[in-house]
Design an enzyme around this catalytic site. Structure first.
Site, PDB file in Angstrom:
ATOM      1  N   VAL A  11       0.825  -1.214   0.000  1.00 20.79           N
ATOM      2  CA  VAL A  11       0.000   0.000   0.000  1.00 20.79           C
ATOM      3  C   VAL A  11       0.856   1.260   0.000  1.00 20.79           C
ATOM      4  O   VAL A  11       0.664   2.162  -0.817  1.00 20.79           O
ATOM      5  CB  VAL A  11      -0.963  -0.019   1.213  1.00 20.79           C
ATOM      6  CG1 VAL A  11      -1.635   1.323   1.397  1.00 20.79           C
ATOM      7  CG2 VAL A  11      -2.015  -1.096   0.999  1.00 20.79           C
ATOM      8  N   GLU A 154      -7.642   2.338   2.131  1.00 16.94           N
ATOM      9  CA  GLU A 154      -7.199   2.029   0.774  1.00 16.94           C
ATOM     10  C   GLU A 154      -7.957   0.814   0.238  1.00 16.94           C
ATOM     11  O   GLU A 154      -8.121  -0.168   0.941  1.00 16.94           O
ATOM     12  CB  GLU A 154      -5.687   1.773   0.786  1.00 16.94           C
ATOM     13  CG  GLU A 154      -5.102   1.505  -0.571  1.00 16.94           C
ATOM     14  CD  GLU A 154      -5.529   2.550  -1.592  1.00 16.94           C
ATOM     15  OE1 GLU A 154      -5.308   3.756  -1.361  1.00 16.94           O
ATOM     16  OE2 GLU A 154      -6.108   2.166  -2.626  1.00 16.94           O
ATOM     17  N   LEU A 156      -7.156  -0.575  -2.989  1.00 18.32           N
ATOM     18  CA  LEU A 156      -6.474  -1.181  -4.139  1.00 18.32           C
ATOM     19  C   LEU A 156      -6.404  -2.705  -4.009  1.00 18.32           C
ATOM     20  O   LEU A 156      -6.438  -3.245  -2.909  1.00 18.32           O
ATOM     21  CB  LEU A 156      -5.068  -0.599  -4.297  1.00 18.32           C
ATOM     22  CG  LEU A 156      -4.035  -0.756  -3.167  1.00 18.32           C
ATOM     23  CD1 LEU A 156      -3.438  -2.143  -3.114  1.00 18.32           C
ATOM     24  CD2 LEU A 156      -2.949   0.272  -3.321  1.00 18.32           C
ATOM     25  N   GLU A 158      -4.113  -6.062  -4.865  1.00 21.57           N
ATOM     26  CA  GLU A 158      -2.804  -6.525  -5.301  1.00 21.57           C
ATOM     27  C   GLU A 158      -2.965  -7.137  -6.687  1.00 21.57           C
ATOM     28  O   GLU A 158      -3.958  -7.784  -6.976  1.00 21.57           O
ATOM     29  CB  GLU A 158      -2.255  -7.572  -4.325  1.00 21.57           C
ATOM     30  CG  GLU A 158      -1.732  -6.940  -3.057  1.00 21.57           C
ATOM     31  CD  GLU A 158      -1.255  -7.958  -2.035  1.00 21.57           C
ATOM     32  OE1 GLU A 158      -0.899  -9.083  -2.414  1.00 21.57           O
ATOM     33  OE2 GLU A 158      -1.252  -7.611  -0.838  1.00 21.57           O
ATOM     34  N   PHE A 255     -17.150 -11.659  -7.838  1.00 19.01           N
ATOM     35  CA  PHE A 255     -16.934 -12.321  -6.545  1.00 19.01           C
ATOM     36  C   PHE A 255     -17.937 -13.428  -6.248  1.00 19.01           C
ATOM     37  O   PHE A 255     -18.318 -13.627  -5.103  1.00 19.01           O
ATOM     38  CB  PHE A 255     -16.905 -11.283  -5.403  1.00 19.01           C
ATOM     39  CG  PHE A 255     -15.554 -10.657  -5.261  1.00 19.01           C
ATOM     40  CD1 PHE A 255     -14.665 -11.139  -4.308  1.00 19.01           C
ATOM     41  CD2 PHE A 255     -15.146  -9.639  -6.095  1.00 19.01           C
ATOM     42  CE1 PHE A 255     -13.391 -10.609  -4.193  1.00 19.01           C
ATOM     43  CE2 PHE A 255     -13.877  -9.098  -6.001  1.00 19.01           C
ATOM     44  CZ  PHE A 255     -13.003  -9.577  -5.039  1.00 19.01           C
ATOM     45  N   TYR A 257     -17.260 -16.507  -7.765  1.00 21.12           N
ATOM     46  CA  TYR A 257     -16.589 -17.714  -8.259  1.00 21.12           C
ATOM     47  C   TYR A 257     -16.312 -18.658  -7.095  1.00 21.12           C
ATOM     48  O   TYR A 257     -15.650 -18.278  -6.138  1.00 21.12           O
ATOM     49  CB  TYR A 257     -15.264 -17.361  -8.928  1.00 21.12           C
ATOM     50  CG  TYR A 257     -15.439 -16.709 -10.272  1.00 21.12           C
ATOM     51  CD1 TYR A 257     -15.666 -17.481 -11.402  1.00 21.12           C
ATOM     52  CD2 TYR A 257     -15.395 -15.329 -10.411  1.00 21.12           C
ATOM     53  CE1 TYR A 257     -15.849 -16.883 -12.638  1.00 21.12           C
ATOM     54  CE2 TYR A 257     -15.567 -14.717 -11.649  1.00 21.12           C
ATOM     55  CZ  TYR A 257     -15.793 -15.512 -12.761  1.00 21.12           C
ATOM     56  OH  TYR A 257     -15.976 -14.930 -13.977  1.00 21.12           O
ATOM     57  N   CYS A 266      -5.354  -9.583   3.417  1.00 20.87           N
ATOM     58  CA  CYS A 266      -6.431  -8.698   3.871  1.00 20.87           C
ATOM     59  C   CYS A 266      -7.698  -9.438   4.328  1.00 20.87           C
ATOM     60  O   CYS A 266      -8.080  -9.320   5.489  1.00 20.87           O
ATOM     61  CB  CYS A 266      -6.782  -7.702   2.769  1.00 20.87           C
ATOM     62  SG  CYS A 266      -5.455  -6.533   2.509  1.00 20.87           S
TER      63      CYS A 266
HETATM   64  N1  LIG Z   1      -1.997  -5.344   0.600  1.00 20.22           N
HETATM   65  C1  LIG Z   1      -3.184  -4.919   0.193  1.00 20.22           C
HETATM   66  O1  LIG Z   1      -3.697  -5.333  -0.845  1.00 20.22           O
HETATM   67  C2  LIG Z   1      -3.950  -3.909   1.010  1.00 20.22           C
HETATM   68  C3  LIG Z   1      -5.044  -3.249   0.437  1.00 20.22           C
HETATM   69  C4  LIG Z   1      -5.733  -2.310   1.188  1.00 20.22           C
HETATM   70  C5  LIG Z   1      -5.355  -2.060   2.496  1.00 20.22           C
HETATM   71  N2  LIG Z   1      -4.304  -2.722   3.042  1.00 20.22           N
HETATM   72  C6  LIG Z   1      -3.922  -2.391   4.424  1.00 20.22           C
HETATM   73  O2  LIG Z   1      -2.822  -1.481   4.371  1.00 20.22           O
HETATM   74  C7  LIG Z   1      -1.927  -1.735   5.450  1.00 20.22           C
HETATM   75  C8  LIG Z   1      -0.546  -2.042   4.905  1.00 20.22           C
HETATM   76  O3  LIG Z   1      -0.620  -3.236   4.160  1.00 20.22           O
HETATM   77  P1  LIG Z   1       0.584  -3.744   3.245  1.00 20.22           P
HETATM   78  O4  LIG Z   1       0.102  -4.938   2.505  1.00 20.22           O
HETATM   79  O5  LIG Z   1       1.166  -2.605   2.488  1.00 20.22           O
HETATM   80  O6  LIG Z   1       1.620  -4.197   4.394  1.00 20.22           O
HETATM   81  P2  LIG Z   1       3.107  -4.727   4.251  1.00 20.22           P
HETATM   82  O7  LIG Z   1       3.302  -5.708   5.327  1.00 20.22           O
HETATM   83  O8  LIG Z   1       3.383  -5.113   2.834  1.00 20.22           O
HETATM   84  O9  LIG Z   1       3.994  -3.426   4.550  1.00 20.22           O
HETATM   85  C9  LIG Z   1       4.009  -2.750   5.772  1.00 20.22           C
HETATM   86  C10 LIG Z   1       5.345  -2.019   5.878  1.00 20.22           C
HETATM   87  O10 LIG Z   1       5.342  -1.195   7.036  1.00 20.22           O
HETATM   88  C11 LIG Z   1       6.659  -1.182   7.561  1.00 20.22           C
HETATM   89  N3  LIG Z   1       6.657  -0.661   8.927  1.00 20.22           N
HETATM   90  C12 LIG Z   1       6.286  -1.259  10.086  1.00 20.22           C
HETATM   91  N4  LIG Z   1       6.429  -0.421  11.111  1.00 20.22           N
HETATM   92  C13 LIG Z   1       6.893   0.751  10.619  1.00 20.22           C
HETATM   93  C14 LIG Z   1       7.231   2.000  11.187  1.00 20.22           C
HETATM   94  N5  LIG Z   1       7.111   2.209  12.503  1.00 20.22           N
HETATM   95  N6  LIG Z   1       7.661   2.987  10.374  1.00 20.22           N
HETATM   96  C15 LIG Z   1       7.783   2.793   9.044  1.00 20.22           C
HETATM   97  N7  LIG Z   1       7.481   1.611   8.453  1.00 20.22           N
HETATM   98  C16 LIG Z   1       7.046   0.606   9.217  1.00 20.22           C
HETATM   99  C17 LIG Z   1       7.105  -2.620   7.407  1.00 20.22           C
HETATM  100  O11 LIG Z   1       8.498  -2.762   7.503  1.00 20.22           O
HETATM  101  C18 LIG Z   1       6.550  -2.947   6.023  1.00 20.22           C
HETATM  102  O12 LIG Z   1       7.504  -2.661   5.001  1.00 20.22           O
HETATM  103  C19 LIG Z   1      -2.558  -2.855   6.259  1.00 20.22           C
HETATM  104  O13 LIG Z   1      -3.345  -2.297   7.277  1.00 20.22           O
HETATM  105  C20 LIG Z   1      -3.427  -3.553   5.248  1.00 20.22           C
HETATM  106  O14 LIG Z   1      -4.502  -4.215   5.849  1.00 20.22           O
HETATM  107  C21 LIG Z   1      -3.579  -3.626   2.327  1.00 20.22           C
END
Ligand SMILES: NC(=O)c1ccc[n+]([C@@H]2O[C@H](COP(=O)([O-])OP(=O)(O)OC[C@H]3O[C@@H](n4cnc5c(N)ncnc54)[C@H](O)[C@@H]3O)[C@@H](O)[C@H]2O)c1
Length: 445
Positions: A11, A154, A156, A158, A255, A257, A266
């Site tokens: 994200v 968010e 989006l 993946e 959704f 399937y 997520c």
């Molecule tokens: N992945 C998705 O498709 C998606 C979609 C929508 C929402 N989200 C939400 O967004 C959030 C992030 O998801 P993601 O998939 O990007 O997570 P991720 O695990 O890929 O990345 C999280 C990042 O945060 C970093 N981090 C942790 N503590 C930190 C700090 N104190 N300072 C700076 N960086 C720090 C980690 O090192 C890691 O790189 C979650 O709450 C998730 O539920 C994810």
């Protein structure tokens, strides 16, 4: 605008890069020094179509930079995004430690007014917690600096993240103060030109909107899987049923399937977190609990079919196509493939697997698993295999040459975890075919 992104995962990296692409000056902060060093070299470390070239071009243009220095991050942005992980804690709740760490970091270094925007998926009430954490940290150091907290969940996906962010269906902004909302809306203006996509609301509603969206989608999947399991027992074909209901515009085709269950970073954790949120306010979210339970069971449906077909599994070899939790990503977090593979290994099965993107991820997860052979091509998995198991519906698995598959497999059997293939065609070719909800229990499996 000067924007800081705390967290450079799926994200944070996509969001930061897309804001930079629009001409903003973006600094991404992460505590993972290896990740930051790789990003500085232009290595994004994840499979996300279109993202890497955009990271490289914006870094080269000086609009996108990466750091592990939190003070530099806080100083840089007028808008500070929190986009860190909110993993599932042992009790099913969302673990807020990373979000609150960032709030403390901001309170520690903040010297000028800031807008703090929560983009992580967080339980209702987290906006208040972030505000309180920043206030406490500020007052502990005797500082008084203005700030506001907003929620901007968010949506989006993946595998299509850049496109989703560039052309959002909606931009949800939860704010208590209209001036703060307007400030954030300015940042989003380039993504909002065609028509107004901004949905304004209070912070709690914005926080709940994200869970509501994911739980709604997960519910459709689990309900469809439940119907598929019924179809299996009743001798009906869920694919006919799917077409029969999807054509109703009130239902639609998205959704619905049936398959081997949802996975990823997520849906599983967000469904559990909502169950936990509900019980914390003395409400039993029965449907949401059911969605999670059905999904867990669904991850074993293919295994049950495989076991019933072969009888004993010890010493068998199976070809597995697809390891990522869905196509176009290398993400294997909570992937249905993992539960299946673990169960197969426990039963003495050797697996020859291939995934177009998740091989490196699989190598890391299963580095000590002697029963797994990761093959370099789809067809190489078939050599010496007793059957084919389709787990993830990547495009390259959609139309294989089944004559060739027939020549290579030791036993002509296909377990289709995504209902990709035509059972009649495969049966004509001499295969035993087992899909999800295609009446196969009727044939004794
Ligand atoms: N992945 C998705 O498709 C998606 C979609 C929508 C929402 N989200 C939400 O967004 C959030 C992030 O998801 P993601 O998939 O990007 O997570 P991720 O695990 O890929 O990345 C999280 C990042 O945060 C970093 N981090 C942790 N503590 C930190 C700090 N104190 N300072 C700076 N960086 C720090 C980690 O090192 C890691 O790189 C979650 O709450 C998730 O539920 C994810």
């Amino acid at each position: 605008m000067n924007v800081t992104m705390f967290g450079t995962g799926y994200v944070g990296l996509v969001t930061g890069t897309c804001f930079a692409e629009m001409g903003n000056d973006v600094l991404c902060v992460d505590i993972d020094a290896k990740k930051v060093a790789a990003l500085e070299r232009g290595d994004i470390g994840i499979h996300e179509p279109g993202l890497e070239p955009m990271v490289k071009s914006n870094t080269a243009a000086g609009r996108l930079a990466f750091t592990t220095d939190p003070k530099r991050g806080v100083d840089h942005g007028e808008i500070l995004f929190i986009a860190v992980g909110t993993p599932q804690a042992d009790d099913g709740s969302a673990d807020l430690r990373y979000v609150l760490d960032v709030a403390r970091t901001i309170g520690t270094h903040m010297a000028t007014p800031k807008l703090i925007v929560d983009k992580s998926t967080v339980p209702v009430g987290t906006g208040d917690l972030v505000r309180a954490e920043v206030e406490q940290t500020l007052s502990a150091r005797g500082a008084k600096v203005e700030f506001d907290v907003l929620s901007n969940p968010e949506f989006l996906k993946e595998g299509a993240a850049v496109n989703d962010f560039m052309k959002p269906d909606r931009i949800v902004i939860g704010a208590e103060r209209i001036e703060s909302s307007r400030h954030l809306e300015q940042l989003y203006a380039p993504f909002n030109r065609n028509h107004d996509r901004i949905v304004r609301m209070d912070i709690r509603s914005a926080e709940l909107t994200k869970y509501a969206a994911n739980v709604m989608l997960a519910t459709r999947i689990s309900l469809m899987n439940e119907l598929a399991n019924l179809a299996d027992r009743l001798g009906a074909d869920i694919e006919s049923v799917r077409r029969g209901i999807g054509s109703d515009p009130r239902i639609g085709f998205s959704f619905i399937y049936p398959g081997v269950g949802y996975g990823g970073s997520c849906f599983p954790k967000d469904v559990q977190a909502l169950v936990h949120t509900a019980s914390a306010c003395d409400y039993d979210a029965e449907i949401v609990r059911g969605v999670a339970a059905v999904n867990e069971r669904q991850k074993s449906v293919l295994l049950t079919k495989i076991e019933r077909y072969f009888g004993g599994l010890d010493g068998r070899t199976l070809a597995v196509w697809g390891l990522a939790f869905k196509p176009n990503t290398d993400d294997m977090r909570e992937a249905p493939s993992r539960k299946l593979l673990d169960a197969l290994f426990a039963r003495g099965v050797r697996v020859r697997a291939y995934d177009p993107a998740a091989m490196a991820e699989a190598r890391t997860i299963y580095k000590n698993e002697p029963k797994l052979t990761l093959c370099t091509t789809r067809d190489a998995t078939l050599e010496g295999a007793d059957g084919l198991v389709l787990v993830t519906e990547w495009n390259e698995f959609r139309s294989p040459d089944f004559q060739r598959v027939k020549q290579m497999l030791k036993q002509l059997v296909v377990f289709d975890g995504r209902n990709l293939y035509d059972p009649d065609y495969l049966t004509q070719l001499g295969f035993a075919y087992f899909g999800i909800g295609r009446g196969s229990l009727d044939r004794g499996i």
